[in-house]
Design a protein around this motif. Structure first.
Motif, PDB file in Angstrom:
ATOM      1  N   THR A 154      33.263  35.479  50.277  1.00  0.00           N
ATOM      2  CA  THR A 154      33.165  36.510  50.243  1.00  0.00           C
ATOM      3  C   THR A 154      31.666  36.978  49.965  1.00  0.00           C
ATOM      4  O   THR A 154      31.039  37.743  50.628  1.00  0.00           O
ATOM      5  CB  THR A 154      34.024  37.479  49.282  1.00  0.00           C
ATOM      6  N   LEU A 155      31.210  36.498  48.791  1.00  0.00           N
ATOM      7  CA  LEU A 155      29.642  36.415  48.701  1.00  0.00           C
ATOM      8  C   LEU A 155      28.814  36.086  49.586  1.00  0.00           C
ATOM      9  O   LEU A 155      27.852  36.767  49.869  1.00  0.00           O
ATOM     10  CB  LEU A 155      29.340  35.720  47.237  1.00  0.00           C
ATOM     11  N   TRP A 156      29.150  34.795  50.149  1.00  0.00           N
ATOM     12  CA  TRP A 156      28.350  33.827  51.238  1.00  0.00           C
ATOM     13  C   TRP A 156      28.612  34.943  52.382  1.00  0.00           C
ATOM     14  O   TRP A 156      27.286  35.207  53.000  1.00  0.00           O
ATOM     15  CB  TRP A 156      28.910  32.807  51.530  1.00  0.00           C
ATOM     16  N   PRO A 195      43.000  39.559  40.118  1.00  0.00           N
ATOM     17  CA  PRO A 195      42.658  38.215  39.505  1.00  0.00           C
ATOM     18  C   PRO A 195      43.252  38.091  38.172  1.00  0.00           C
ATOM     19  O   PRO A 195      43.332  39.195  37.538  1.00  0.00           O
ATOM     20  CB  PRO A 195      40.988  38.320  39.624  1.00  0.00           C
ATOM     21  N   GLU A 196      43.800  36.925  38.124  1.00  0.00           N
ATOM     22  CA  GLU A 196      44.389  36.690  36.600  1.00  0.00           C
ATOM     23  C   GLU A 196      43.172  36.467  35.380  1.00  0.00           C
ATOM     24  O   GLU A 196      43.555  36.915  34.349  1.00  0.00           O
ATOM     25  CB  GLU A 196      44.868  35.513  36.445  1.00  0.00           C
ATOM     26  N   LEU A 197      41.756  36.396  35.737  1.00  0.00           N
ATOM     27  CA  LEU A 197      40.746  36.391  34.543  1.00  0.00           C
ATOM     28  C   LEU A 197      40.151  37.649  34.863  1.00  0.00           C
ATOM     29  O   LEU A 197      39.888  37.898  36.014  1.00  0.00           O
ATOM     30  CB  LEU A 197      39.960  35.098  34.737  1.00  0.00           C
ATOM     31  N   LYS A 198      39.822  38.421  33.743  1.00  0.00           N
ATOM     32  CA  LYS A 198      38.889  39.600  33.715  1.00  0.00           C
ATOM     33  C   LYS A 198      37.778  39.287  32.992  1.00  0.00           C
ATOM     34  O   LYS A 198      37.584  38.636  31.786  1.00  0.00           O
ATOM     35  CB  LYS A 198      39.748  40.805  33.135  1.00  0.00           C
ATOM     36  N   PRO A 199      36.538  39.450  33.510  1.00  0.00           N
ATOM     37  CA  PRO A 199      36.276  40.168  34.836  1.00  0.00           C
ATOM     38  C   PRO A 199      36.344  39.146  35.971  1.00  0.00           C
ATOM     39  O   PRO A 199      35.960  37.866  35.708  1.00  0.00           O
ATOM     40  CB  PRO A 199      34.965  40.838  34.672  1.00  0.00           C
ATOM     41  N   GLY A 200      36.855  39.166  36.921  1.00  0.00           N
ATOM     42  CA  GLY A 200      37.067  38.448  38.307  1.00  0.00           C
ATOM     43  C   GLY A 200      35.687  38.110  38.805  1.00  0.00           C
ATOM     44  O   GLY A 200      34.648  38.894  38.437  1.00  0.00           O
ATOM     45  N   GLN A 230      31.787  40.039  38.797  1.00  0.00           N
ATOM     46  CA  GLN A 230      30.789  39.545  38.282  1.00  0.00           C
ATOM     47  C   GLN A 230      29.699  39.286  39.137  1.00  0.00           C
ATOM     48  O   GLN A 230      28.439  39.513  38.792  1.00  0.00           O
ATOM     49  CB  GLN A 230      31.178  37.868  37.520  1.00  0.00           C
ATOM     50  N   PHE A 231      29.991  39.088  40.662  1.00  0.00           N
ATOM     51  CA  PHE A 231      29.136  39.033  41.619  1.00  0.00           C
ATOM     52  C   PHE A 231      28.674  40.577  42.181  1.00  0.00           C
ATOM     53  O   PHE A 231      27.714  40.421  42.855  1.00  0.00           O
ATOM     54  CB  PHE A 231      29.539  38.299  43.052  1.00  0.00           C
ATOM     55  N   GLY A 232      29.122  41.592  41.679  1.00  0.00           N
ATOM     56  CA  GLY A 232      28.787  42.943  41.946  1.00  0.00           C
ATOM     57  C   GLY A 232      29.168  43.175  43.333  1.00  0.00           C
ATOM     58  O   GLY A 232      28.782  44.315  44.105  1.00  0.00           O
ATOM     59  N   LEU A 233      30.420  42.737  43.820  1.00  0.00           N
ATOM     60  CA  LEU A 233      30.757  42.829  45.047  1.00  0.00           C
ATOM     61  C   LEU A 233      31.790  44.027  45.417  1.00  0.00           C
ATOM     62  O   LEU A 233      32.204  44.402  46.671  1.00  0.00           O
ATOM     63  CB  LEU A 233      31.425  41.549  45.928  1.00  0.00           C
TER      64      LEU A 233
END
Length: 192
Positions: A26-28, A43-48, A52-55
């Protein structure tokens, strides 16, 4: 035509966009100017990674289970993607032993749901259904497996992904053949 020119304003659906590979894809795609819609579980982990990517504000971010075919059909129908990257899956071997039915339902029937939505589309679409290098029947060979080697699987995860390959091949032969405006392929990704 360059990469940036090709992807600019292209409507791209990424299932599993909250996972590791889906978030990086998605970032790409956003970097190349694509209009991205994502469908995935939280997502299971926070922050996803997306956060983190600001998307989160840059894409159409949908928290939805691909096993819910009616919601999936509505979402795909309203977005009308030109390209689909299907990465949504239950990707963990150990979890597949604890949750074999959920693993099969997500990996096989979730993929079939995506293909059925694409089959109903009136727009041309190209879809890449991502499976795994674990689809090959494990013969404990010293050499790397080849695409022509038989699929199989001794655990619920591997067998679900081998069955996904068979399902995609079946839909491709039965519904996405010559003269169809939908093209479907699989890609077998390794672990990251």
């Amino acid at each position: 035509m360059g990469m940036k020119t090709f992807w600019n304003n292209r409507r791209v659906l990424v299932t599993g966009h909250t996972g590791f590979k889906g978030a990086w894809l998605t970032l790409w795609l956003r970097h190349l100017g694509a209009q991205v819609q994502g469908i995935a579980l939280e997502p299971e982990l926070k922050p996803g990674l997306l956060e983190q990517f600001g998307l989160l504000g840059e894409i159409q971010h949908n928290i939805q289970d691909i096993r819910d075919v009616s919601a999936l059909r509505k979402l795909i129908g309203s977005f009308a993607p030109e390209i689909v990257f299907h990465l949504a899956a239950q990707p963990l071997v150990r979890r597949s032993y604890r949750e074999p039915v959920d693993t099969w339902n997500t990996n096989v029937f979730g993929t079939i749901n995506v293909m059925e939505c694409l089959r109903a589309s009136s727009q041309p679409v190209v879809a890449v259904m991502v499976t795994t290098d674990k689809v090959y029947l494990n013969n404990e060979w010293a050499h790397a497996y080849r695409e022509i080697d038989p699929v199989g699987g001794h655990d619920p995860y591997s067998s679900s992904k081998a069955a996904t390959e068979i399902a995609v091949a079946s839909w491709r032969s039965s519904f996405f053949g010559d003269g169809c405006q939908t093209a479907v392929a699989t890609a077998r990704a390794g672990n990251v």
